[in-house]
Design an enzyme around this catalytic site. Structure first.
Site, PDB file in Angstrom:
ATOM      1  N   ASP A 155       0.812  -1.222   0.000  1.00  0.00           N
ATOM      2  CA  ASP A 155       0.000   0.000   0.000  1.00  0.00           C
ATOM      3  C   ASP A 155       0.842   1.268   0.000  1.00  0.00           C
ATOM      4  OD1 ASP A 155       1.034  -0.102   2.524  1.00  0.00           O
ATOM      5  OD2 ASP A 155      -0.871   0.207   3.574  1.00  0.00           O
ATOM      6  N   GLY A 156       2.185   1.124  -0.071  1.00  0.00           N
ATOM      7  CA  GLY A 156       3.071   2.279  -0.142  1.00  0.00           C
ATOM      8  C   GLY A 156       3.665   2.704   1.172  1.00  0.00           C
ATOM      9  N   GLU A 157       3.268   2.100   2.292  1.00  0.00           N
ATOM     10  CA  GLU A 157       3.826   2.460   3.594  1.00  0.00           C
ATOM     11  C   GLU A 157       5.246   1.920   3.742  1.00  0.00           C
ATOM     12  OE1 GLU A 157       1.270   1.170   6.688  1.00  0.00           O
ATOM     13  OE2 GLU A 157      -0.323   2.623   6.238  1.00  0.00           O
TER      14      GLU A 157
ATOM     15  N   ARG B 193      15.021  24.765  -0.602  1.00  0.00           N
ATOM     16  CA  ARG B 193      14.773  25.950  -1.429  1.00  0.00           C
ATOM     17  C   ARG B 193      13.445  26.631  -1.077  1.00  0.00           C
ATOM     18  NH1 ARG B 193      15.792  23.647  -7.372  1.00  0.00           N
ATOM     19  NH2 ARG B 193      14.823  21.822  -6.416  1.00  0.00           N
TER      20      ARG B 193
ATOM     21  N   HIS C 207      20.789  25.885   0.761  1.00  0.00           N
ATOM     22  CA  HIS C 207      20.429  26.919  -0.204  1.00  0.00           C
ATOM     23  C   HIS C 207      20.346  28.287   0.470  1.00  0.00           C
ATOM     24  CE1 HIS C 207      18.916  28.350  -4.015  1.00  0.00           C
ATOM     25  NE2 HIS C 207      17.884  28.918  -3.414  1.00  0.00           N
TER      26      HIS C 207
ATOM     27  N   ASP D 255      24.131  34.651  -9.630  1.00  0.00           N
ATOM     28  CA  ASP D 255      23.196  35.735  -9.331  1.00  0.00           C
ATOM     29  C   ASP D 255      23.713  36.475  -8.112  1.00  0.00           C
ATOM     30  OD1 ASP D 255      22.296  34.245  -6.975  1.00  0.00           O
ATOM     31  OD2 ASP D 255      21.115  33.041  -8.356  1.00  0.00           O
TER      32      ASP D 255
ATOM     33  N   LYS E  68      20.367  38.213 -13.527  1.00  0.00           N
ATOM     34  CA  LYS E  68      19.426  37.374 -14.263  1.00  0.00           C
ATOM     35  C   LYS E  68      17.995  37.670 -13.840  1.00  0.00           C
ATOM     36  CE  LYS E  68      19.470  33.419 -11.075  1.00  0.00           C
ATOM     37  NZ  LYS E  68      19.842  32.025 -10.865  1.00  0.00           N
TER      38      LYS E  68
ATOM     39  N   ALA F  49      19.322  22.703 -15.003  1.00  0.00           N
ATOM     40  CA  ALA F  49      20.538  23.207 -15.647  1.00  0.00           C
ATOM     41  C   ALA F  49      20.286  24.397 -16.564  1.00  0.00           C
ATOM     42  CB  ALA F  49      21.264  22.098 -16.416  1.00  0.00           C
TER      43      ALA F  49
END
Length: 358
Positions: A77-79, A136, A170, A210, A233, A265
Site C-alpha cells: 500500500d506504499g507504507e 529551497r 540553499h 546571481d 538574471k 541546468a
C-alpha cells in the site's frame, strides 16, 4: 582534675571505659559485588536509508566501518517499514539520507528511521542529510505559500533527532529553523582545490550565477586568488532564467561558475553561454548538488562548458552522465565530520572556520 584522666561519663585520653560502652572501630571494607564499574564508552554506528546507499558505503570505508544492518521495505500500500536488525542501545547513531527522488518517500523513511532509533534507546541520533529536504522553500515569496523547510525541520526534531549534519544549504536561515545543533558542511574548499589543480593560469574569474550567491562566490574567489564576476538574471517562471548582464571583466579569462544546486541546468547553462559571448576563453562550472531533472543532462551535454564538476550528495547514474560532467565524492569530508562529532572535536576546524559562507 589531673590532665589525662576522666570519668566514665566523659572519658579522657587515658580513661577507663566501662564494658559495653566502647566506641566501635570502623574499617572501610570494599564490596566489589555492590557496584558495576564502567568507563565512559561510546559506540559510533552508521546506517543508511535507500536514497544514496553508495555514498553511505563510501563514508563507511573512510571510517573503516561497516554499515549497520537495517531492514527497510515498502508495503504493497506504499507504507514504509523499518527495523534495526542489531542492538543500537546506547549507540551514537548517524543516519545517512539525502533528498533524492522520490523526495517525499525518502523524507518519510528518514523520519521513521529516526523514530525507530529513538524507541530502541539510541543515545544520540544525528541525521546526516547531504542535500537537505525542501531547502529551497525557505521563505514566503508570495502570499499563501508555505515555509516547507521549517516544516521539515520541525518534523525531523519531532521524530527524535538530536543533531543534523548537512551540506551547502540553499539559504543559511534554514539553520535557524532548528532547536538542535546543525553542522553545516561546504564543498567550496574541494572545488577551489580542484580549480587550482587544473593550473589554468593566473587569468581566472570566479562567477556568481546571481547576486544571492555573490558572498559564497566571493569566498571562492579569495581561496583561488582571483577576481569576482556577477551575473544579473531574471526569472520569468520556475526553473527558468534569463541572463541580462555580466557585471565584471571576463574577456580573455578562464571563467569558473559556482553554485549550490543544479536542477534543470537552465540557469547555469545560460550563464555559461553569456560568459562565452562576453569573451571568456574557457568556462568551468562547480555545483554541490546535481539534481539533474528534466532536460538537464541534454543541456549540459550541449553546453559550452569545458567541464562541469559536481559532487555525489545526490546519486548520479554513470551511464547517463554527459562527457563534460565530472563527479567528485564528499564521502571523505562527511566521514571526517562524522568522526569529529562523535569524538566531540571541532567541526569548523576541518574548514579553518570557513564553513559558514552565507
Amino acid at each position: 582534675m589531673p590532665s589525662g584522666t576522666g570519668t566514665a561519663e566523659m572519658p579522657g585520653a587515658g580513661a577507663l571505659v566501662l564494658p559495653g560502652l566502647e566506641s566501635p572501630q570502623i574499617t572501610a571494607e570494599l564490596r566489589p559485588d555492590h557496584w558495576i564499574e564502567r568507563g565512559p564508552q561510546k559506540r559510533l554506528m552508521l546506517f543508511a536509508g535507500r536514497s544514496n546507499a553508495d555514498l553511505a558505503e563510501r563514508i563507511g570505508k573512510h571510517l573503516n566501518l561497516d554499515l549497520g544492518q537495517i531492514d527497510l521495505k515498502t508495503f504493497a500500500d506504499g507504507e514504509t517499514y523499518c527495523r534495526y536488525e542489531e542492538s543500537i542501545r546506547g549507540a551514537d547513531m548517524f543516519i545517512v539520507q539525502t533528498a533524492a527522488k522520490p523526495v517525499d518517500e525518502h523524507l518519510m523513511e528518514l523520519l521513521i528511521m529516526i523514530n525507530a532509533a529513538k524507541l530502541a534507546s539510541a543515545k544520540r541520533i544525528t541525521a546526516v542529510i547531504p542535500w537537505f529536504f525542501y531547502s529551497r522553500q525557505d521563505k514566503k515569496s508570495r502570499p499563501r505559500e508555505p515555509i516547507t523547510a521549517r516544516l521539515v525541520a520541525d518534523m525531523i526534531q519531532g521524530a527524535g533527532a538530536d543533531r543534523v549534519l548537512t551540506m551547502d544549504l540553499h539559504a543559511g536561515q534554514v539553520q535557524g529553523f532548528f532547536k538542535v545543533p546543525v553542522d553545516h558542511m561546504t564543498a567550496v574548499p574541494m572545488f577551489s582545490q580542484y580549480v587550482r589543480d587544473l593550473k589554468v593560469g593566473a587569468d581566472v574569474a570566479v562567477v556568481a550565477p546571481d547576486t544571492g550567491r555573490a558572498k559564497l562566490a566571493g569566498k571562492f574567489a579569495e581561496m583561488i586568488g582571483c577576481d569576482l564576476v556577477i551575473l544579473n538574471k531574471e526569472r520569468p517562471g520556475h526553473n527558468e532564467a534569463n541572463v541580462t548582464a555580466v557585471i565584471g571583466e571576463v574577456a580573455g579569462k578562464v571563467a569558473v561558475m559556482t553554485d549550490d544546486v543544479i536542477d534543470t541546468a537552465g540557469t547555469i547553462c545560460a550563464g555559461a553561454q553569456a560568459l562565452k559571448e562576453a569573451g571568456a576563453t574557457k568556462v568551468y562550472g562547480c555545483a554541490t548538488h546535481a539534481l539533474l531533472n528534466g532536460p538537464a543532462l541534454e543541456r549540459i551535454q550541449n553546453s559550452v562548458f569545458d567541464r562541469l564538476v559536481v559532487t555525489d550528495t545526490v546519486p548520479i547514474n554513470p551511464l547517463n552522465k554527459p562527457d563534460n560532467l565530472e563527479v567528485i565524492s564528499v564521502a571523505g569530508l562527511l566521514a571526517e565530520t562524522i568522526f569529529n562529532v562523535f569524538a566531540d572535536d571541532s567541526v569548523s576546524a576541518i574548514f579553518a572556520g570557513e564553513n559558514q559562507l552565507f
